[in-house]
Design an enzyme around this catalytic site. Structure first.
Site, short mmCIF file in Angstrom:
data_model
loop_
_atom_site.label_atom_id
_atom_site.label_comp_id
_atom_site.label_asym_id
_atom_site.label_seq_id
_atom_site.Cartn_x
_atom_site.Cartn_y
_atom_site.Cartn_z
N GLU A 158 0.83 -1.21 0.00
CA GLU A 158 0.00 0.00 0.00
C GLU A 158 0.87 1.26 0.00
O GLU A 158 1.81 1.39 0.78
CB GLU A 158 -0.89 -0.02 1.25
CG GLU A 158 -1.78 1.21 1.40
CD GLU A 158 -2.53 1.21 2.73
OE1 GLU A 158 -3.47 2.01 2.87
OE2 GLU A 158 -2.18 0.40 3.62
N LYS B 20 -9.37 1.70 -3.14
CA LYS B 20 -10.00 1.30 -1.88
C LYS B 20 -11.37 1.94 -1.73
O LYS B 20 -11.53 3.15 -1.94
CB LYS B 20 -9.10 1.70 -0.71
CG LYS B 20 -9.57 1.17 0.64
CD LYS B 20 -8.58 1.53 1.73
CE LYS B 20 -9.00 0.91 3.06
NZ LYS B 20 -8.08 1.29 4.14
N CYS C 243 -5.46 -2.58 3.01
CA CYS C 243 -5.43 -2.37 4.46
C CYS C 243 -6.54 -3.18 5.12
O CYS C 243 -6.68 -4.36 4.88
CB CYS C 243 -5.53 -0.88 4.76
SG CYS C 243 -5.22 -0.44 6.49
#
Length: 496
Positions: A259, A319, A371
């Site tokens: 990420e 995301k 995440c």
């Protein structure tokens, strides 16, 4: 004084659950802890809410103590602000075990109805609710403590983590009942428990999905860039060079960088950098994907994204389930002032949107999540059904040297089990890992080291029972059990 002692005992029982989860993985502690709570509730049912609340407060402060590391040690928030905020999330989450305990004790005083019907159903409904109310925070659900050492892990492909959580609570109720049941009842409880836990062993050996395509070699980069240096302009060249060298020295079918591995917007990267990365990947015939922030199409916002750098079209996944307070600011007019005391760049991401297509990489369809998106099992069902490999990219440098990265690894293991697919995890500083469809870890990189973890992965196709039905059967079943417990309670009161 007696009430205070009981509340402290409940908090202690909750705090001990820290050792039920990774990295300790003493899975048997979770049903024992809940059984201890039940014993306290049986002694003082009039204080049911506060006993459940004390248990939850002890459990969530213990398990999420890394919040302080994130806020104070990494984000730079002064201790006088960080310390109270550490209690804020556990204080909210503890409402759910408090309400579950209160409801179980209100429905019916008979132990069998209370602890074998009402309590497990109410407990699981509480965990399901806290997984989506106010964007949800399912981290620390009882079922995760069983992944993957416990026989109960075998139920994850059937009903997801919520079925596992229900069975943990049911096992706790059964343990509590053994102390006060007659001999015939004890034999019945032990037989039922043996069937439930024994079936878990059998279920763990079942394969719910089948291989598709050729096995591929995978490489997962771990740059180990300290969070205080990650966004520093002075460290930018070092970060870019670290990942360029890792790409240049790697030979694999698929390589994934973590990420925001490239700590600039995609269109702000130095001239020629992407061409160099693509060239190195092309020379070894390697598909390459990396976490890198991107601006939205209208240029008014930005996305936390994973981009297929080896593809000239550079398709990406952005995301969608953002972290409140970390990636977006809820109620900015009320709490925005806190961010003046914190070193937290890019705290206003835009959502990527639902139903994003998997990325085509190395002949496979790879569904990415970023995440803590892998905390939400039902949200990954759609992407997993359209893909044959799952991948998570994370930057866990926010959590320091705490249990958080091991707990996060356990979440990914649950998602692999639920979907019957490989889960590839590329993280900045740990736990970078390759997880098999049975939830077991095939390979893991040593945390806090700069390295590239290599191994093999195999695409999988087909749907597990959980992917077909989601959380609905477990939620509906718990509601039905609560309704049955209520009916039995009303019937008993009617007779008196």
């Amino acid at each position: 004084m007696r009430t205070l002692i009981l509340l402290l005992a409940a908090a202690l029982a909750g705090a001990l659950t820290l050792f039920a989860f990774a990295p300790y993985r003493l899975f048997w502690l979770m049903p024992l802890s809940l059984a201890a709570l039940i014993e306290l509730l049986q002694r003082e049912p009039r204080r049911a809410f506060w006993l459940g609340y004390a248990w939850g407060l002890g459990a969530y402060v213990s398990n999420f103590r890394w919040i302080y590391d994130s806020l104070h040690d990494v984000a730079g928030l002064p201790a006088w602000i960080a310390a109270p905020l550490v209690l804020l999330l556990p204080a909210y989450l503890a409402l759910y075990p408090g309400l579950a305990s209160w409801l179980a004790c209100r429905i019916d005083p008979r132990p069998g109805v209370r602890w074998l019907l009402a309590f497990p159903a109410a407990w699981e409904l509480g965990e399901w609710l806290r997984g989506w109310v106010m964007t949800g925070f399912p981290w620390g659900a009882a079922g995760y403590s069983q992944i993957t050492e416990s026989p109960l892990a075998g139920y994850a492909p059937l009903g997801g983590i919520h079925l596992v959580s229900y069975l943990v609570a049911l096992s706790a109720g059964a343990l509590a009942m053994l102390a006060r049941a007659g001999m015939r009842q004890r034999i019945g409880i032990l037989i039922a428990a043996a069937l439930v836990w024994g079936s878990g062993f059998w279920l763990r050996d079942m394969e719910w999905t089948t291989p598709t395509g050729k096995p591929i070699t995978v490489a997962l980069a771990q740059g180990n860039i300290a969070q205080e240096l990650k966004w520093s302009p002075e460290n930018l060249e070092n970060s870019l060079l670290t990942y360029y060298r890792q790409v240049a020295m790697t030979r694999a079918d698929l390589m994934i960088l973590p990420e925001t591995a490239l700590p600039l917007f995609l269109d702000d990267l130095p001239s020629g950098y992407l061409s160099m990365m693509r060239g190195e990947a092309s020379r070894s015939g390697m598909a390459l994907a990396s976490g890198v922030p991107r601006r939205t199409r209208d240029g008014r916002g930005y996305l936390n994204a994973v981009t297929a750098l080896s593809d000239p079209q550079m398709p990406y996944y952005a995301k969608d389930h953002l972290v409140p307070f970390g990636e977006f600011v809820p109620l900015p007019g009320l709490i925005g002032w806190i961010y003046q005391h914190m070193d937290m760049p890019l705290s206003g991401f835009s959502r990527g949107g639902a139903d994003q297509a998997p990325l085509q990489l190395a002949g496979h369809k790879v569904a990415f999540n970023i995440c803590y998106e892998d905390s939400f099992g039902e949200e990954l069902i759609g992407p997993a059904a359209r893909a044959d490999i799952l991948a998570n990219v994370s930057n866990l440098a926010w959590f320091g040297k705490s249990e958080a990265m091991s707990q996060h690894l356990q979440l990914s293991q649950a998602r692999a089990l639920e979907t019957g697919r490989y889960m590839l995890r590329a993280t900045n500083n740990g736990m970078t890992a390759i997880i098999r469809p049975d939830g077991e870890i095939s390979a893991v990189a040593a945390p806090f080291t700069a390295q590239v973890l290599t191994g093999f992965a195999q695409g999988r196709q087909g749907l597990t029972p959980y992917m077909r039905a989601g959380n609905l059967p477990v939620v509906a079943g718990c509601l039905a059990l609560l309704a049955l417990a209520l009916a039995l309670g009303w019937r008993r009161r009617g007779r008196h």
